[in-house]
Design an enzyme around this catalytic site. Structure first.
Site, mmCIF file in Angstrom:
data_model
loop_
_atom_site.group_PDB
_atom_site.id
_atom_site.type_symbol
_atom_site.label_atom_id
_atom_site.label_comp_id
_atom_site.label_asym_id
_atom_site.label_seq_id
_atom_site.Cartn_x
_atom_site.Cartn_y
_atom_site.Cartn_z
ATOM 1 N N GLY A 46 32.577 17.288 -30.187
ATOM 2 C CA GLY A 46 33.662 17.754 -31.042
ATOM 3 C C GLY A 46 33.281 17.535 -32.496
ATOM 4 O O GLY A 46 32.340 16.802 -32.811
ATOM 5 N N GLN A 51 34.937 16.204 -41.289
ATOM 6 C CA GLN A 51 33.692 15.445 -41.083
ATOM 7 C C GLN A 51 32.501 16.083 -41.796
ATOM 8 O O GLN A 51 31.450 15.463 -41.924
ATOM 9 C CB GLN A 51 33.397 15.303 -39.583
ATOM 10 C CG GLN A 51 34.400 14.395 -38.868
ATOM 11 C CD GLN A 51 34.094 14.266 -37.402
ATOM 12 O OE1 GLN A 51 34.473 15.133 -36.617
ATOM 13 N NE2 GLN A 51 33.403 13.215 -37.021
ATOM 14 N N CYS A 95 32.020 8.533 -32.400
ATOM 15 C CA CYS A 95 32.414 9.409 -33.502
ATOM 16 C C CYS A 95 31.172 9.696 -34.337
ATOM 17 O O CYS A 95 30.433 8.765 -34.692
ATOM 18 C CB CYS A 95 33.481 8.723 -34.365
ATOM 19 S SG CYS A 95 34.049 9.753 -35.735
ATOM 20 N N LEU A 96 30.941 10.959 -34.643
ATOM 21 C CA LEU A 96 29.750 11.324 -35.418
ATOM 22 C C LEU A 96 29.816 10.748 -36.824
ATOM 23 O O LEU A 96 28.789 10.629 -37.481
ATOM 24 C CB LEU A 96 29.611 12.852 -35.460
ATOM 25 C CG LEU A 96 29.424 13.521 -34.091
ATOM 26 C CD1 LEU A 96 29.352 15.035 -34.238
ATOM 27 C CD2 LEU A 96 28.176 12.992 -33.384
ATOM 28 N N HIS A 137 41.239 13.062 -30.301
ATOM 29 C CA HIS A 137 40.334 12.434 -31.276
ATOM 30 C C HIS A 137 40.158 13.350 -32.491
ATOM 31 O O HIS A 137 40.217 12.895 -33.641
ATOM 32 C CB HIS A 137 38.994 12.160 -30.581
ATOM 33 C CG HIS A 137 37.914 11.589 -31.436
ATOM 34 N ND1 HIS A 137 37.363 10.342 -31.231
ATOM 35 C CD2 HIS A 137 37.237 12.099 -32.510
ATOM 36 C CE1 HIS A 137 36.416 10.128 -32.135
ATOM 37 N NE2 HIS A 137 36.314 11.175 -32.914
ATOM 38 N N GLU A 138 39.954 14.656 -32.219
ATOM 39 C CA GLU A 138 39.705 15.602 -33.326
ATOM 40 C C GLU A 138 40.982 15.863 -34.131
ATOM 41 O O GLU A 138 40.925 15.971 -35.368
ATOM 42 C CB GLU A 138 39.128 16.927 -32.798
ATOM 43 C CG GLU A 138 37.821 16.811 -32.012
ATOM 44 C CD GLU A 138 36.743 16.020 -32.725
ATOM 45 O OE1 GLU A 138 36.732 15.987 -33.967
ATOM 46 O OE2 GLU A 138 35.911 15.408 -32.028
ATOM 47 N N HIS A 141 41.481 13.271 -36.600
ATOM 48 C CA HIS A 141 40.678 13.457 -37.825
ATOM 49 C C HIS A 141 41.438 14.293 -38.855
ATOM 50 O O HIS A 141 41.349 14.052 -40.054
ATOM 51 C CB HIS A 141 39.355 14.166 -37.515
ATOM 52 C CG HIS A 141 38.235 13.259 -37.094
ATOM 53 N ND1 HIS A 141 37.769 12.218 -37.865
ATOM 54 C CD2 HIS A 141 37.469 13.250 -35.964
ATOM 55 C CE1 HIS A 141 36.763 11.620 -37.241
ATOM 56 N NE2 HIS A 141 36.561 12.225 -36.077
HETATM 57 O O1 K1U Z 1 34.701 13.786 -33.678
HETATM 58 C C1 K1U Z 1 33.594 13.326 -33.492
HETATM 59 O O2 K1U Z 1 33.159 12.474 -34.248
HETATM 60 C C2 K1U Z 1 32.765 13.786 -32.324
HETATM 61 C C3 K1U Z 1 32.830 12.839 -31.129
HETATM 62 C C4 K1U Z 1 33.945 13.303 -30.226
HETATM 63 C C5 K1U Z 1 34.387 12.400 -29.119
HETATM 64 C C6 K1U Z 1 33.502 11.692 -28.332
HETATM 65 C C7 K1U Z 1 33.955 10.892 -27.290
HETATM 66 C C8 K1U Z 1 35.292 10.811 -27.024
HETATM 67 C C9 K1U Z 1 36.170 11.497 -27.822
HETATM 68 C C10 K1U Z 1 35.729 12.302 -28.859
HETATM 69 C C11 K1U Z 1 31.473 12.880 -30.438
HETATM 70 O O3 K1U Z 1 31.065 13.890 -29.974
HETATM 71 S S1 K1U Z 1 30.553 11.421 -30.323
HETATM 72 C C12 K1U Z 1 29.115 11.887 -29.363
HETATM 73 C C13 K1U Z 1 29.394 12.023 -27.902
HETATM 74 O O4 K1U Z 1 30.359 11.494 -27.418
HETATM 75 C C14 K1U Z 1 28.502 12.825 -27.030
HETATM 76 C C15 K1U Z 1 27.373 13.430 -27.504
HETATM 77 C C16 K1U Z 1 26.567 14.182 -26.651
HETATM 78 C C17 K1U Z 1 26.875 14.322 -25.319
HETATM 79 C C18 K1U Z 1 27.998 13.698 -24.824
HETATM 80 C C19 K1U Z 1 28.810 12.947 -25.669
HETATM 81 ZN ZN ZN Z 2 35.221 11.476 -34.706
#
Ligand code: K1U
Ligand code: ZN
Length: 171
Positions: A46, A51, A95-96, A137-138, A141
């Site tokens: 996401g 972001q 979270c990225l 989560h998004e 944000h």
């Molecule tokens: O919003 C963001 O920062 C993105 C975040 C979203 C998220 C992850 C986990 C639970 C809820 C919301 C991410 O994508 S973190 C990276 C991640 O979880 C992931 C990356 C590659 C493959 C699978 C998962």
């Molecule tokens: Zn996030």
């Protein structure tokens, strides 16, 4: 398509309450493509516009199994949460904007969300599982909220301190 640099904690931009998207035009469609590219490259499931420094109520997500080569990109504009279930579920979130930090967060297990798609059409989605967690989560944000806000004050302060220190070293 272009990838964009990510805003990282403790950048105060992450606490911005984003404004509604007012017009869906070619520039917004290009921005949506660039957001998806940025999310896939990170990699993430996401990404909210804030972001990448754009304070608009827009997010992209794709929770399909990438190992199987699946892609199910979604572009969500001006979302409204219509319903959240009493039932809760716990997921380990990341979270990225807070790289390499993960923690369990409890949220409603099911959500119903109304949004506008890139064609300007109003849509409603009933989500559960990882999609429900990722949507919440998004959408957080867009309101300047981060998943670390659901942790104890002690844990949250520790994470903020660590990232503040790291940011000072990068100056
Ligand atoms: O919003 C963001 O920062 C993105 C975040 C979203 C998220 C992850 C986990 C639970 C809820 C919301 C991410 O994508 S973190 C990276 C991640 O979880 C992931 C990356 C590659 C493959 C699978 C998962
Ligand atoms: Zn996030």
């Amino acid at each position: 398509m272009t990838t964009m640099p990510l805003i990282i904690l403790p950048d105060p931009l992450l606490r911005t309450v984003s404004k509604p998207v007012e017009r869906i035009d070619d520039d917004l469609k290009k921005f949506a493509d660039d957001m998806l590219e940025t999310m896939y490259e990170a990699p993430g499931i996401g990404l909210a516009a804030i972001q990448v420094g754009v304070p608009r109520r827009m997010l992209v997500l794709d929770v399909a199994n990438r190992d199987e080569g699946e892609k199910q990109p979604m572009v969500v504009i001006n979302p409204t949460v219509l319903h959240t279930s009493d039932e809760r579920s716990v997921y380990e979130e990341g979270c990225l904007s807070i790289p390499e930090f993960y923690a369990e967060v409890e949220r409603p297990a099911n959500v119903r969300v109304r949004y506008t798609d890139l064609a300007g059409k109003e849509q409603e989605i009933e989500a559960d599982g990882l999609l429900a967690t990722c949507l919440q989560h998004e959408i957080d944000h867009l309101d300047g909220a981060l998943f670390i806000d659901y942790l104890s004050r002690l844990k949250r302060d520790r994470v903020i301190k660590k990232f503040t220190k790291a940011a000072k070293h990068k100056l």
